[in-house]
Design a protein around this motif. Structure first.
Motif, PDB file in Angstrom:
ATOM      1  N   MET A   1      37.244  21.425  50.927  1.00 24.83           N
ATOM      2  CA  MET A   1      38.358  22.359  50.691  1.00 24.83           C
ATOM      3  C   MET A   1      37.839  23.661  50.086  1.00 24.83           C
ATOM      4  N   MET A   2      36.959  23.535  49.079  1.00 27.97           N
ATOM      5  CA  MET A   2      36.385  24.717  48.449  1.00 27.97           C
ATOM      6  C   MET A   2      35.586  25.537  49.450  1.00 27.97           C
ATOM      7  N   GLN A   3      34.847  24.841  50.323  1.00 27.03           N
ATOM      8  CA  GLN A   3      34.053  25.534  51.327  1.00 27.03           C
ATOM      9  C   GLN A   3      34.950  26.323  52.273  1.00 27.03           C
ATOM     10  N   ARG A   4      36.101  25.697  52.601  1.00 23.46           N
ATOM     11  CA  ARG A   4      37.028  26.360  53.514  1.00 23.46           C
ATOM     12  C   ARG A   4      37.600  27.620  52.869  1.00 23.46           C
ATOM     13  N   MET A   5      37.924  27.548  51.570  1.00 26.25           N
ATOM     14  CA  MET A   5      38.452  28.706  50.859  1.00 26.25           C
ATOM     15  C   MET A   5      37.410  29.812  50.773  1.00 26.25           C
ATOM     16  N   GLN A   6      36.168  29.412  50.511  1.00 21.47           N
ATOM     17  CA  GLN A   6      35.106  30.415  50.425  1.00 21.47           C
ATOM     18  C   GLN A   6      34.933  31.119  51.763  1.00 21.47           C
ATOM     19  N   ASN A   7      34.991  30.358  52.844  1.00 20.49           N
ATOM     20  CA  ASN A   7      34.832  30.957  54.164  1.00 20.49           C
ATOM     21  C   ASN A   7      35.963  31.928  54.467  1.00 20.49           C
ATOM     22  N   SER A   8      37.200  31.549  54.091  1.00 20.82           N
ATOM     23  CA  SER A   8      38.344  32.420  54.358  1.00 20.82           C
ATOM     24  C   SER A   8      38.266  33.693  53.533  1.00 20.82           C
ATOM     25  N   ASP A   9      37.724  33.573  52.293  1.00 27.29           N
ATOM     26  CA  ASP A   9      37.582  34.759  51.454  1.00 27.29           C
ATOM     27  C   ASP A   9      36.491  35.693  51.964  1.00 27.29           C
ATOM     28  N   GLN A  10      35.614  35.164  52.810  1.00 24.49           N
ATOM     29  CA  GLN A  10      34.516  35.966  53.329  1.00 24.49           C
ATOM     30  C   GLN A  10      34.760  36.403  54.779  1.00 24.49           C
ATOM     31  N   LEU A  11      35.980  36.206  55.263  1.00 23.75           N
ATOM     32  CA  LEU A  11      36.291  36.619  56.627  1.00 23.75           C
ATOM     33  C   LEU A  11      36.016  38.104  56.796  1.00 23.75           C
ATOM     34  N   LEU A  12      35.379  38.447  57.893  1.00 21.05           N
ATOM     35  CA  LEU A  12      35.128  39.854  58.185  1.00 21.05           C
ATOM     36  C   LEU A  12      36.435  40.517  58.602  1.00 21.05           C
ATOM     37  N   LEU A  13      36.713  41.657  58.011  1.00 20.94           N
ATOM     38  CA  LEU A  13      37.950  42.368  58.314  1.00 20.94           C
ATOM     39  C   LEU A  13      37.725  43.386  59.430  1.00 20.94           C
ATOM     40  N   PRO A  14      38.617  43.414  60.418  1.00 23.08           N
ATOM     41  CA  PRO A  14      38.506  44.422  61.478  1.00 23.08           C
ATOM     42  C   PRO A  14      38.512  45.825  60.868  1.00 23.08           C
ATOM     43  N   GLY A  15      37.524  46.605  61.198  1.00 25.77           N
ATOM     44  CA  GLY A  15      37.438  47.958  60.640  1.00 25.77           C
ATOM     45  C   GLY A  15      36.754  48.007  59.292  1.00 25.77           C
ATOM     46  N   GLY A  16      36.388  46.837  58.760  1.00 27.66           N
ATOM     47  CA  GLY A  16      35.682  46.796  57.479  1.00 27.66           C
ATOM     48  C   GLY A  16      36.608  46.730  56.276  1.00 27.66           C
ATOM     49  N   GLU A  17      35.992  46.663  55.108  1.00 26.20           N
ATOM     50  CA  GLU A  17      36.731  46.546  53.853  1.00 26.20           C
ATOM     51  C   GLU A  17      37.426  47.855  53.488  1.00 26.20           C
ATOM     52  N   THR A  18      38.610  47.735  52.921  1.00 26.11           N
ATOM     53  CA  THR A  18      39.272  48.897  52.331  1.00 26.11           C
ATOM     54  C   THR A  18      38.543  49.233  51.033  1.00 26.11           C
ATOM     55  N   THR A  19      38.308  50.510  50.802  1.00 27.68           N
ATOM     56  CA  THR A  19      37.567  50.932  49.613  1.00 27.68           C
ATOM     57  C   THR A  19      38.354  51.948  48.797  1.00 27.68           C
ATOM     58  N   GLU A  20      37.943  52.089  47.548  1.00 27.21           N
ATOM     59  CA  GLU A  20      38.536  53.102  46.682  1.00 27.21           C
ATOM     60  C   GLU A  20      38.384  54.490  47.299  1.00 27.21           C
ATOM     61  N   ARG A  21      37.239  54.736  47.924  1.00 28.25           N
ATOM     62  CA  ARG A  21      36.994  56.043  48.528  1.00 28.25           C
ATOM     63  C   ARG A  21      37.977  56.344  49.651  1.00 28.25           C
ATOM     64  N   GLN A  22      38.317  55.353  50.445  1.00 33.93           N
ATOM     65  CA  GLN A  22      39.270  55.563  51.536  1.00 33.93           C
ATOM     66  C   GLN A  22      40.630  56.013  50.991  1.00 33.93           C
ATOM     67  N   LEU A  23      41.037  55.410  49.898  1.00 31.80           N
ATOM     68  CA  LEU A  23      42.317  55.785  49.299  1.00 31.80           C
ATOM     69  C   LEU A  23      42.237  57.184  48.677  1.00 31.80           C
TER      70      LEU A  23
END
Length: 213
Positions: A1-23
């Motif tokens: 279960m923990m492994q599954r949560m870790q994997n979901s938290d590490q899912l690659l986001l389309p377009g990349g991570e939102t950053t402070e700089r983008q905002l």
């Protein structure tokens, strides 16, 4: 279960991570565009009366989304104006007695029908405002869902209050952080501090990952 949560938290986001700089870039981009003049909510711009004009001088308030207003601490204490607007819920994101805070509480609005919520957030990049994101979003959503109106404020209505409204749009309206920022800034000149922008970016990434599951 923990492994599954870790994997979901590490899912690659389309377009990349939102950053402070983008905002920050959204803030810069909208700064270049002059905001159109808009009359203060609740006032008739065609009514020509000196006393009526003077009554507007101490008001700092903008409707940034249907039924949601951002304003400053002085306006938040103007119960007559809040009644004129039809405010049903008031969120003070700067509750406290120290400098930089707005000293109101439930007792202050006891003679009104306004539902009050106070959050003691400091306007510093190091402040942990994200722990209040869902509390604020649920409170604002209650007002909107019931057909009421929410007035959200801090000291100046620029950073703390704006951050909570942005979180509401992201959590309850499924808006991306950049879209929420653009929308609110077309209606009010907000400037969340860098720490708040970072926390909004982190919230955005969390919500985007949840939608991918």
């Amino acid at each position: 279960m923990m492994q599954r949560m870790q994997n979901s938290d590490q899912l690659l986001l389309p377009g990349g991570e939102t950053t402070e700089r983008q905002l920050t870039l959204v803030i810069w981009a909208t700064t270049e565009k002059k905001l159109e003049f808009k009359p203060l909510p609740g006032f008739d711009p065609n009514f020509d009366n000196l006393q009526y004009y003077r009554a507007q001088q101490k008001i700092d308030c903008d409707e940034v989304y249907p039924g949601i207003y951002i304003g400053d601490g002085v306006t938040a204490k103007n119960k007559e104006y809040l009644k004129m607007l039809g405010i049903t819920h008031l969120l003070n994101v700067a509750e406290g007695k120290r400098y930089g805070f707005v000293n109101t509480d439930n007792n202050y609005y006891a003679d009104t029908t306004i539902k009050y919520l106070g959050l003691p957030v400091t306007d510093l990049p190091s402040a942990d405002i994200n722990k209040y994101f869902y509390i604020a979003a649920n409170f604002i959503d209650e007002a909107v869902s019931l057909g009421g109106k929410a007035f959200v404020h801090c000291m100046q209505g620029i950073s703390r209050s704006a951050t909570c409204v942005l979180a509401y749009l992201m959590i309850k309206k499924n808006m991306l952080a950049t879209d929420a920022m653009h929308l609110v800034r077309t209606n009010r000149d907000i400037h969340p501090n860098n720490g708040f922008l970072r926390q909004l970016a982190e919230l955005d990434n969390k919500l985007r990952r949840q939608r991918l599951r």
